[in-house]
Design a protein around this motif. Structure first.
Motif, PDB file in Angstrom:
ATOM      1  N   LYS A 141      30.035 -24.783 -20.843  1.00 45.86           N
ATOM      2  CA  LYS A 141      29.797 -25.708 -19.730  1.00 45.86           C
ATOM      3  C   LYS A 141      28.853 -25.026 -18.749  1.00 45.86           C
ATOM      4  N   THR A 142      27.764 -25.706 -18.413  1.00 47.32           N
ATOM      5  CA  THR A 142      26.792 -25.121 -17.490  1.00 47.32           C
ATOM      6  C   THR A 142      27.048 -25.608 -16.061  1.00 47.32           C
ATOM      7  N   LYS A 143      26.552 -24.836 -15.118  1.00 53.90           N
ATOM      8  CA  LYS A 143      26.705 -25.194 -13.707  1.00 53.90           C
ATOM      9  C   LYS A 143      25.732 -26.305 -13.335  1.00 53.90           C
ATOM     10  N   LYS A 184      25.208 -29.137 -14.436  1.00 57.39           N
ATOM     11  CA  LYS A 184      24.576 -29.803 -15.595  1.00 57.39           C
ATOM     12  C   LYS A 184      23.225 -29.169 -15.961  1.00 57.39           C
ATOM     13  N   TYR A 203      25.124 -32.034 -24.845  1.00 56.35           N
ATOM     14  CA  TYR A 203      25.593 -33.139 -24.011  1.00 56.35           C
ATOM     15  C   TYR A 203      25.052 -32.886 -22.596  1.00 56.35           C
ATOM     16  N   GLY A 238      26.549 -31.614 -19.022  1.00 61.37           N
ATOM     17  CA  GLY A 238      26.386 -30.154 -18.950  1.00 61.37           C
ATOM     18  C   GLY A 238      27.192 -29.369 -19.964  1.00 61.37           C
ATOM     19  N   TYR A 239      27.420 -29.961 -21.142  1.00 58.46           N
ATOM     20  CA  TYR A 239      28.173 -29.257 -22.196  1.00 58.46           C
ATOM     21  C   TYR A 239      27.259 -28.996 -23.397  1.00 58.46           C
ATOM     22  N   TYR A 240      27.452 -27.813 -24.007  1.00 52.60           N
ATOM     23  CA  TYR A 240      26.678 -27.429 -25.182  1.00 52.60           C
ATOM     24  C   TYR A 240      27.609 -26.749 -26.179  1.00 52.60           C
ATOM     25  N   SER A 283      29.160 -21.811 -16.435  1.00 56.39           N
ATOM     26  CA  SER A 283      30.405 -21.751 -15.652  1.00 56.39           C
ATOM     27  C   SER A 283      31.615 -21.456 -16.533  1.00 56.39           C
ATOM     28  N   GLU A 284      31.593 -21.933 -17.798  1.00 56.06           N
ATOM     29  CA  GLU A 284      32.713 -21.701 -18.708  1.00 56.06           C
ATOM     30  C   GLU A 284      32.206 -21.549 -20.133  1.00 56.06           C
TER      31      GLU A 284
END
Length: 203
Positions: free
Chosen positions: A141-143, A145, A159, A163-165, A189-190
C-alpha cells in the motif's frame, strides 16, 4: 376387510413409503459424504506430524503471527498439474496431506535460491497451528495513492486508484529481506505477504 379395500390402502401408502425410504436413503448418502469429507479433512497425520518429516525454511512474522516456510512442500488446488524444477510430478506417490480444498505434495527443490518460487508454497501458522499457502506476492500500500516506482520488483497487479500493488516475491531474496526493502521505500505505507488461510480468494 375386502380385497379391494386392502389393495386401495396399499396403493395409497406405497408411494408415501417409497418417498420416505428414498428420503432416508438420500440422507444416509449425504451423511456418508459428509463423514468422508471429515475423514479427508482429518487424515491419519495431523499438521504437526506431517511437518516433522520435512525441512524448515525461513520464518517471518506478520501481524504478530510467526509463519514458517516449508520449501519441500507445495499446495495444489483442484485438478491443476503440479510442477517442480524437473517438470510434472507424480501426484499420488508424492501426496503428503489432503483436505477438501487442497492437497499438499512433496517436490524436489533445488538448492539454488535463484530458482526457488514461493508461489503455492506451504507455510505453517504457529498461532492457530494450521497450514497456510503463499500466493507468491506481497501486498503493498502506497502513501497518498502514490505510484509504485521501484523497477527492481515485478508488479503482478496494479490498483492505482486505491494505491495498492501486488509485488512478486523475487526468487533471489528471502521474504524478510523483500519486506525490509519495500518498507524502507519512502512512498510505501504498508507491505505484507499474502498468505491464503481459511481459503479466501487471493487478490
Amino acid at each position: 376387510m375386502k380385497l379391494k379395500t386392502i389393495l386401495t390402502t396399499i396403493s395409497f401408502f406405497l408411494p408415501l413409503t417409497a418417498q420416505i425410504c428414498g428420503y432416508a436413503s438420500d440422507k444416509i448418502l449425504e451423511n456418508k459424504s459428509i463423514e468422508k469429507d471429515m475423514n479427508n479433512e482429518k487424515n491419519l497425520d495431523n499438521e504437526k506430524e506431517v511437518l516433522k518429516k520435512f525441512n524448515k525454511g525461513e520464518s517471518f512474522v506478520q501481524g504478530g503471527i510467526k509463519y514458517t516456510v516449508y520449501p519441500d512442500l507445495v499446495a495444489n488446488y483442484g485438478k491443476n498439474k503440479i510442477k517442480d524444477t524437473n517438470g510434472s510430478i507424480d501426484e499420488k506417490s508424492n501426496l503428503v496431506f489432503a483436505t477438501k480444498n487442497f492437497t499438499i505434495h512433496k517436490i524436489k527443490q533445488t538448492n539454488s535460491a535463484e530458482n526457488y518460487s514461493y508461489t503455492n508454497s506451504i507455510v505453517y501458522n504457529d498461532s492457530n497451528e494450521n497450514f497456510g499457502i503463499l500466493s507468491g506476492v506481497i501486498i503493498v500500500k502506497t502513501k497518498n495513492k502514490s505510484e509504485f516506482l521501484d523497477k527492481s520488483f515485478e508488479v503482478v497487479k496494479r490498483y492505482p486508484n486505491i494505491g495498492y500493488y501486488l509485488i512478486k516475491i523475487p526468487k533471489k531474496l528471502t521474504i524478510s529481506k523483500t519486506l525490509s526493502i519495500l518498507q524502507k521505500l519512502n512512498y510505501v505505507s504498508e507491505a505484507s505477504v499474502e498468505v491464503i488461510e481459511n481459503f479466501k480468494e487471493t487478490l
